[in-house]
Enzyme design. Sequence first.
Site, mmCIF file in Angstrom:
data_model
loop_
_atom_site.group_PDB
_atom_site.id
_atom_site.type_symbol
_atom_site.label_atom_id
_atom_site.label_comp_id
_atom_site.label_asym_id
_atom_site.label_seq_id
_atom_site.Cartn_x
_atom_site.Cartn_y
_atom_site.Cartn_z
ATOM 1 N N HIS A 11 0.802 -1.223 0.000
ATOM 2 C CA HIS A 11 0.000 0.000 0.000
ATOM 3 C C HIS A 11 0.835 1.275 0.000
ATOM 4 O O HIS A 11 0.285 2.375 -0.158
ATOM 5 C CB HIS A 11 -1.023 -0.042 1.123
ATOM 6 N N HIS A 44 3.158 -8.161 -3.036
ATOM 7 C CA HIS A 44 2.270 -8.965 -3.887
ATOM 8 C C HIS A 44 2.286 -8.369 -5.284
ATOM 9 O O HIS A 44 1.773 -7.272 -5.506
ATOM 10 C CB HIS A 44 0.850 -8.957 -3.312
ATOM 11 N N ARG A 46 0.634 -8.409 -8.476
ATOM 12 C CA ARG A 46 -0.624 -8.857 -9.070
ATOM 13 C C ARG A 46 -0.554 -8.829 -10.591
ATOM 14 O O ARG A 46 0.230 -8.086 -11.184
ATOM 15 C CB ARG A 46 -1.778 -7.979 -8.588
ATOM 16 N N GLU A 71 4.563 -12.487 -2.940
ATOM 17 C CA GLU A 71 3.257 -13.125 -3.099
ATOM 18 C C GLU A 71 2.842 -13.003 -4.560
ATOM 19 O O GLU A 71 2.983 -11.938 -5.165
ATOM 20 C CB GLU A 71 2.211 -12.449 -2.217
ATOM 21 N N THR A 101 -8.852 -7.405 -2.443
ATOM 22 C CA THR A 101 -7.779 -8.073 -1.722
ATOM 23 C C THR A 101 -8.027 -9.571 -1.786
ATOM 24 O O THR A 101 -9.120 -10.014 -2.145
ATOM 25 C CB THR A 101 -7.716 -7.598 -0.255
ATOM 26 N N HIS A 193 -3.493 -11.839 6.971
ATOM 27 C CA HIS A 193 -4.664 -11.308 6.272
ATOM 28 C C HIS A 193 -5.634 -10.690 7.277
ATOM 29 O O HIS A 193 -6.290 -11.380 8.045
ATOM 30 C CB HIS A 193 -5.403 -12.348 5.435
ATOM 31 N N PHE A 216 -1.583 -3.751 5.688
ATOM 32 C CA PHE A 216 -2.499 -2.610 5.645
ATOM 33 C C PHE A 216 -2.565 -1.866 6.972
ATOM 34 O O PHE A 216 -2.524 -0.624 7.006
ATOM 35 C CB PHE A 216 -3.893 -3.067 5.223
#
Length: 242
Positions: A11, A44, A46, A71, A101, A193, A216
């Site tokens: 983030h 992560h 993505r 990740e 998420t 998580h 987060f």
Amino acid sequence: MTVKLGVNIDHVATLRSARGADFPDPLTAAKVCLGMGAEFIVVHLRGDRRHIKDKDIENLCKTYPGKIHLECAATKEMQDIALKYKPASVCLVPEFKGELTTRGGLNLNKKNFENISKITTNLQAKGIKVSLFINPAAEEVRLAKKTGAQIIELCTGPYSEAKTKKQQYKELEDLAMSSILGAELGLEVHSGHGLNYENVVPVANLEAMECLNIGFAIIAKSVFTGLAAAVMEMQEAVKERY
């Protein structure tokens, strides 16, 4: 057992993407987090590159070898990126188009099992440790072991989102049993998580828990306290004992 902390800095990159800018730089965030005692940095990558970019992975792995936990989805594209930049470890996670998420653990059905096992073998052949993000259930833990992965990361989403103390306790029991089974099977046990400063202590106190991956909550708090202070406060929380 001292529980380790992995800090997810996705983030920081989300903030960068909000203005299409070249700052804040995740590399700077990694320096701060590691300087405050984080065991490793979680990112992560993505498929849609919404926050972390390929260049971030390259820069992080070059600057902090042995400290980057990537990740990614269980795809050939992501496998090849991991093999190119060689993070210390890779956590294979489910990924669906449009999700805000990750919503739960991997589906280890026959088709996925074969693909995940193959990717696991390929990554390990190059010295990359492999983790699987799974739901806290005995069958999932056993299937994860059969893939050859060395690490499991238990999804704490249901625990974090529980609406009642009774439900939260039930989810914590599932995490406890799965973590013990994982340790008995010779797996390194992580969790993550939705964990935050208010709910992390019970998970950190689980007997077989080795590492918590949190992002987060830390980045959100850092808006008000600064990143170093936010990491330090979480370090204190994961070390707190009943």
